[in-house]
Design a protein around this motif. Structure first.
Motif, mmCIF file in Angstrom:
data_model
loop_
_atom_site.group_PDB
_atom_site.id
_atom_site.type_symbol
_atom_site.label_atom_id
_atom_site.label_comp_id
_atom_site.label_asym_id
_atom_site.label_seq_id
_atom_site.Cartn_x
_atom_site.Cartn_y
_atom_site.Cartn_z
ATOM 1 N N ARG A 377 1.484 94.274 34.268
ATOM 2 C CA ARG A 377 1.173 95.427 35.103
ATOM 3 C C ARG A 377 1.704 96.733 34.519
ATOM 4 O O ARG A 377 1.177 97.800 34.804
ATOM 5 C CB ARG A 377 1.873 95.149 36.436
ATOM 6 N N SER A 378 2.770 96.649 33.744
ATOM 7 C CA SER A 378 3.319 97.876 33.161
ATOM 8 C C SER A 378 2.400 98.413 32.068
ATOM 9 O O SER A 378 2.486 99.568 31.689
ATOM 10 C CB SER A 378 4.710 97.613 32.592
ATOM 11 N N ILE A 379 1.506 97.563 31.557
ATOM 12 C CA ILE A 379 0.477 98.037 30.618
ATOM 13 C C ILE A 379 -0.724 98.520 31.421
ATOM 14 O O ILE A 379 -1.320 99.550 31.114
ATOM 15 C CB ILE A 379 0.069 96.906 29.643
ATOM 16 N N PHE A 381 -3.223 97.381 35.282
ATOM 17 C CA PHE A 381 -3.570 96.353 36.240
ATOM 18 C C PHE A 381 -4.715 95.463 35.765
ATOM 19 O O PHE A 381 -4.726 94.263 36.006
ATOM 20 C CB PHE A 381 -3.911 97.006 37.577
ATOM 21 N N TYR A 382 -5.700 96.058 35.079
ATOM 22 C CA TYR A 382 -6.834 95.247 34.643
ATOM 23 C C TYR A 382 -6.368 94.251 33.595
ATOM 24 O O TYR A 382 -5.648 94.612 32.670
ATOM 25 C CB TYR A 382 -7.951 96.137 34.086
ATOM 26 N N ALA A 386 -3.422 88.590 31.312
ATOM 27 C CA ALA A 386 -3.485 88.532 29.853
ATOM 28 C C ALA A 386 -2.366 89.375 29.244
ATOM 29 O O ALA A 386 -1.728 88.974 28.268
ATOM 30 C CB ALA A 386 -4.849 89.019 29.360
ATOM 31 N N HIS A 387 -2.123 90.547 29.828
ATOM 32 C CA HIS A 387 -1.042 91.399 29.300
ATOM 33 C C HIS A 387 0.319 90.709 29.459
ATOM 34 O O HIS A 387 1.160 90.762 28.566
ATOM 35 C CB HIS A 387 -0.991 92.742 30.032
ATOM 36 N N PHE B 29 -1.091 106.038 35.514
ATOM 37 C CA PHE B 29 -1.934 104.863 35.308
ATOM 38 C C PHE B 29 -1.997 104.091 36.618
ATOM 39 O O PHE B 29 -1.220 104.352 37.535
ATOM 40 C CB PHE B 29 -1.406 103.987 34.165
ATOM 41 N N ILE B 30 -2.950 103.157 36.687
ATOM 42 C CA ILE B 30 -3.082 102.359 37.909
ATOM 43 C C ILE B 30 -2.208 101.124 37.789
ATOM 44 O O ILE B 30 -2.380 100.301 36.899
ATOM 45 C CB ILE B 30 -4.548 101.967 38.161
ATOM 46 N N LEU B 31 -1.246 101.039 38.690
ATOM 47 C CA LEU B 31 -0.291 99.934 38.656
ATOM 48 C C LEU B 31 -0.873 98.700 39.339
ATOM 49 O O LEU B 31 -0.671 97.579 38.894
ATOM 50 C CB LEU B 31 0.985 100.381 39.378
ATOM 51 N N ARG B 222 -11.979 94.672 26.563
ATOM 52 C CA ARG B 222 -12.003 94.045 27.876
ATOM 53 C C ARG B 222 -12.421 94.976 29.007
ATOM 54 O O ARG B 222 -13.089 94.571 29.935
ATOM 55 C CB ARG B 222 -10.595 93.524 28.213
ATOM 56 N N LEU B 223 -11.943 96.221 28.941
ATOM 57 C CA LEU B 223 -12.136 97.127 30.073
ATOM 58 C C LEU B 223 -13.585 97.560 30.230
ATOM 59 O O LEU B 223 -14.214 98.012 29.275
ATOM 60 C CB LEU B 223 -11.286 98.373 29.868
ATOM 61 N N ARG B 332 5.429 105.990 28.864
ATOM 62 C CA ARG B 332 5.917 104.637 29.108
ATOM 63 C C ARG B 332 6.479 103.967 27.864
ATOM 64 O O ARG B 332 7.423 103.204 27.930
ATOM 65 C CB ARG B 332 4.771 103.754 29.650
ATOM 66 N N PHE B 333 5.847 104.214 26.710
ATOM 67 C CA PHE B 333 6.152 103.368 25.558
ATOM 68 C C PHE B 333 6.723 104.082 24.335
ATOM 69 O O PHE B 333 7.253 103.419 23.458
ATOM 70 C CB PHE B 333 4.897 102.593 25.143
ATOM 71 N N TYR B 390 -2.779 96.794 20.483
ATOM 72 C CA TYR B 390 -3.038 96.134 21.772
ATOM 73 C C TYR B 390 -2.906 97.140 22.920
ATOM 74 O O TYR B 390 -3.741 97.185 23.826
ATOM 75 C CB TYR B 390 -2.047 94.979 21.959
ATOM 76 N N LEU B 391 -1.863 97.944 22.858
ATOM 77 C CA LEU B 391 -1.659 98.930 23.925
ATOM 78 C C LEU B 391 -2.776 99.970 23.935
ATOM 79 O O LEU B 391 -3.245 100.385 24.994
ATOM 80 C CB LEU B 391 -0.287 99.603 23.778
ATOM 81 N N ALA B 395 -4.657 100.119 27.268
ATOM 82 C CA ALA B 395 -4.067 101.107 28.179
ATOM 83 C C ALA B 395 -4.583 102.527 27.959
ATOM 84 O O ALA B 395 -4.344 103.394 28.779
ATOM 85 C CB ALA B 395 -2.539 101.082 28.068
#
Lengths: 492, 492
Positions: A377-379, A381-382, A386-387, B29-31, B222-223, B332-333, B390-391, B395
């Motif tokens: 979730r920190s990456i 929600f979708y 997998a995250h 972002f959407i949590l 994926r998104l 965040r990162f 990946y991020l 994201a």
């Protein structure tokens, strides 16, 4: 202790720096590693160990670059150690003073025993537990062993053989016979109580060999730390690397900058394995740097002078049950407390046991999964499952076998979805019914975690869930889960 | 504004809640998202729009579960909107009062125009930019359109057709002809200035269709947000979904809980696309909830009563050049400032242009890559390039096309390593030489970022790097990079 701590380790072959980031009291992860092939030992072995000017200059250049990163990352504490090449060098003091004067770094030369000890401490605390094992750390100038038994280091030894040393004294002169004899003579002196069927392989050369084997196996987990193999399955390969002049290193995935010392590493390794009658190799991604860091983290008040006498008398370990990777993943990525989910997976595992009959040992992985299932979730929600699985596979580094990591990730990724095949992870996972059940139990517990006071009963092939009757979304979620066996769920 | 803000959106088909986490002033972002199929419109369309008791109870149960999550995630602000079913219902006030009294939530019924406006605001700010487009948001009770031109909403319209409405009034009675005629009559009234070759598809039904198409294409990202397709390539499929009674939805990857309204969604969609003469479909993962959130975030002092008159007169947008996903990923990162790397990629792209001759437009992706190349470090140092990629892929949601995301990720993942094939991303990426060059430039700039004052010159097929002569590690890193063309690098 500072939030960020760097450990610099100056060997005969390379200078390395690791920056550790602490995420809470004992939780930490490695933020950065730097490696520069400074070859401090270069040209020294034939010259009485005297460090050569160019080699010393290279180290100073590299260290000043390290210092730049210390400022970039606002590192609060630096621990700087030197090993074999400095121990051997009659002119080491001159060099240490230059480092102090020009860069303000306190370079501490440590004994071979201490080097072995630090490797042992790292392996003890950061690998998945072994009752009895011997660590082998093959470096450029020396090789260290530590015997581990029942969670303690029971003996340590340091041998004056290393990859650069063998290369310069023998291989460069075409004298492979001489190298073999030299190494055999020294290795013959390892006392027999170091014998162990389980070997923990530390250091760049042995990691490179493990990495090549992982590639050959198409091993689905990237991290070399905790990768395990049967020595006999790869003894031919390792012997070939060591002694076959025709063997093309490019055919296995070993990095170019290892080519010049991997033969010596493989030779020492095969001789030590034989001497120790070893069967299983556990690769360690951790070694002296982690050992130095852990000693500082866990025993900050321990004085060096007390430590160096009989280092193995000092217990340096995390509180019981504590895992620094688990903690640091939670510190970094958890957005909520999962204790209700954990409570429910335990209860559900137990109450549905007549139905699933899964070995109780797997409850451990299910519990870890229940702590980490929503960290993705920190990456975002979708695709959060997998995250979360990605983070488990790539950040749950310490203390878990690859099998455990794969299972924890699979439980999280499937979470009650239908599973037809386990894909590339099949070889690391238990049978598919176990994965189906564990992932279903997590999916169920996760949906139920909406309500803190649920209790369960199982009778007449029906799971009775008490205390969630009026939950609309919760019941909707549970309807979507794929049950791994035929039984009813009833809300009371 | 609070750190976490929830937007609840109560439609005819489902109740949804999104929890937005702000990571800085405008970064977010959407949590979490929650969706419960409450079917508030169920049974209402044939009964003068009156909300039925069971449907209202379901909403209250679901809302109380939402409230639990608001406390779990310590959400500071809740914005609660209701749309078509509530607009239609003569007894909506009774229901709104129950929600207020029993749960303390202020449910605000918004007009069709406002609903269209919020969808438009979300698309304008969070999709990759389009000069001219029309949004279509197909819901359970109504369908909203917003015409976008040059970064502004120029007109909006709300139509009283929706999936649940068509289902209950016609499909459930087996009257597909009636449904078609009903929908056609309403859609015929869309003014011609909504005509647009580019369509932005909002809402669950259209996302489900896009998701199925992504699956058919083996699309590697994926998104669904920002996924694009040519309508003509899939018009047969969409018509089949809409009208072919024999068509088995299980053969395409549409989720079971969509089965009952996807036909109606596909029917409305195909009719609107025809009316608007649309060619390209841009899928939007964002809609009313994001629109409500953004309006609150970007214009916190705007009063509802001022907004609802002519909503499109209000400019609701981020500061120029600001991207909320880029910002929130950095928040965040990011572990360090990358501005030196960004400075160097720009300079290197320009000075080596005679050699690479790459379209200047790609500099944009290279610059984003230089801002994000080391974010993976927050997961762990090993394989950090893969983690960063990946991020980016998972994201960097808002404002970038899938092509851009794939390219930014590829630049980061390869970073000067040899590239033989682009793998599953090939269809989204420019030709391999472009990827090689951009990734090489990033690798070079990243290695050089060790020193803040480097300048470059390119002459006689040699890149002169000035100001890094005494950097040992830096030069070592650069030696490892695979050059995409033959030229020399010289340190001065």
């Amino acid at each position: 202790m500072s939030k960020r701590v760097a450990v610099i380790d100056l060997g005969s072959n390379s200078a390395r720096m690791a920056i550790f980031e602490r995420t809470s009291r004992f939780g930490f992860f490695i933020l950065r590693e730097y490696k520069v092939k400074v070859r401090l030992g270069e040209g020294a072995y034939d010259k009485g160990g005297f460090l050569q000017d160019e080699a010393m200059d290279n180290v100073l250049y590299a260290f000043s670059e390290f210092k730049y990163f210390l400022s970039i990352y606002k590192v609060g504490k630096v621990l700087c150690t030197g090993t074999s090449a400095l121990r051997d060098a009659p002119n080491s003091n001159l060099f240490i003073n230059r480092v102090k004067k020009e860069l303000g770094l306190n370079l501490r030369v440590i004994s071979g025993d201490m080097e072995a000890f630090y490797g042992g401490i790292a392996a003890l605390n950061l690998l998945s537990p072994l009752d009895e094992a011997t660590t082998i750390d093959i470096g450029g100038g020396s090789t260290e062993l530590a015997k581990i038994k029942n969670g303690k280091i029971v003996d340590i030894i340091s041998l004056n053989i290393g990859t650069v040393r063998l290369k310069e004294l023998f291989f460069d002169k075409g004298d492979m016979e001489g190298a073999l004899k030299f190494a055999q003579d020294i290795i013959a002196n390892i006392p027999s109580h170091f014998i162990s069927k389980d070997i923990i392989a530390i250091g760049g050369s042995l990691r490179a060999i493990s990495g090549a084997i992982m590639q050959l196996q198409n091993h689905p987990i990237r991290l070399v730390h905790n990768f395990t193999y049967k020595y006999n399955d790869y003894s031919n390969l390792i012997n070939k690397i060591a002694t076959d002049k025709e063997f093309d290193l490019k055919t296995i995935s070993i990095k170019k900058d290892r080519f010049d010392t991997i033969k010596q590493g493989a030779m020492i390794f095969s001789l030590v394995v034989k001497k120790l009658e070893a069967k299983m190799i556990y690769t360690s991604g951790v070694g002296i740097r982690e050992g130095v860091f852990l000693t500082n983290l866990l025993r900050p008040n321990l004085k060096s002078k007390d430590l160096i006498k009989i280092p193995q008398e000092h217990k340096i370990s995390f509180p019981k049950g504590f895992n620094p990777s688990l903690r640091s993943i939670q510190d970094r990525f958890a957005k909520r407390d999962n204790s209700i989910t954990t409570k429910y997976v335990k209860a559900l595992f137990e109450i549905l046991h007549p139905l699933h009959e899964i070995n109780g040992g797997y409850l451990d992985e299910l519990i870890i999964a229940s702590k980490l299932y929503n960290i993705g979730r920190s990456i975002g929600f979708y695709s959060e499952n997998a995250h979360s699985g990605y983070l488990v596979k790539n950040a749950l580094n310490y203390g878990y076998t690859h099998q455990q990591k794969a299972l924890i990730a699979a439980i999280i990724e499937y979470q009650g979805k239908s599973i037809n095949s386990l894909g590339e992870f099949e070889n690391l996972l238990p049978n598919i019914m176990v994965v189906r059940w564990l992932s279903f139990l997590l999916g169920l517990a996760s949906a139920l975690s909406l309500s803190p006071n649920i209790s369960f009963e199982f009778a007449s092939n029906t799971l009775y869930i008490k205390g969630a009757k009026n939950f609309f979304m919760l019941k909707n979620e549970i309807k979507k889960l794929i049950k791994p066996a035929i039984f009813a769920i009833s809300f009371e």
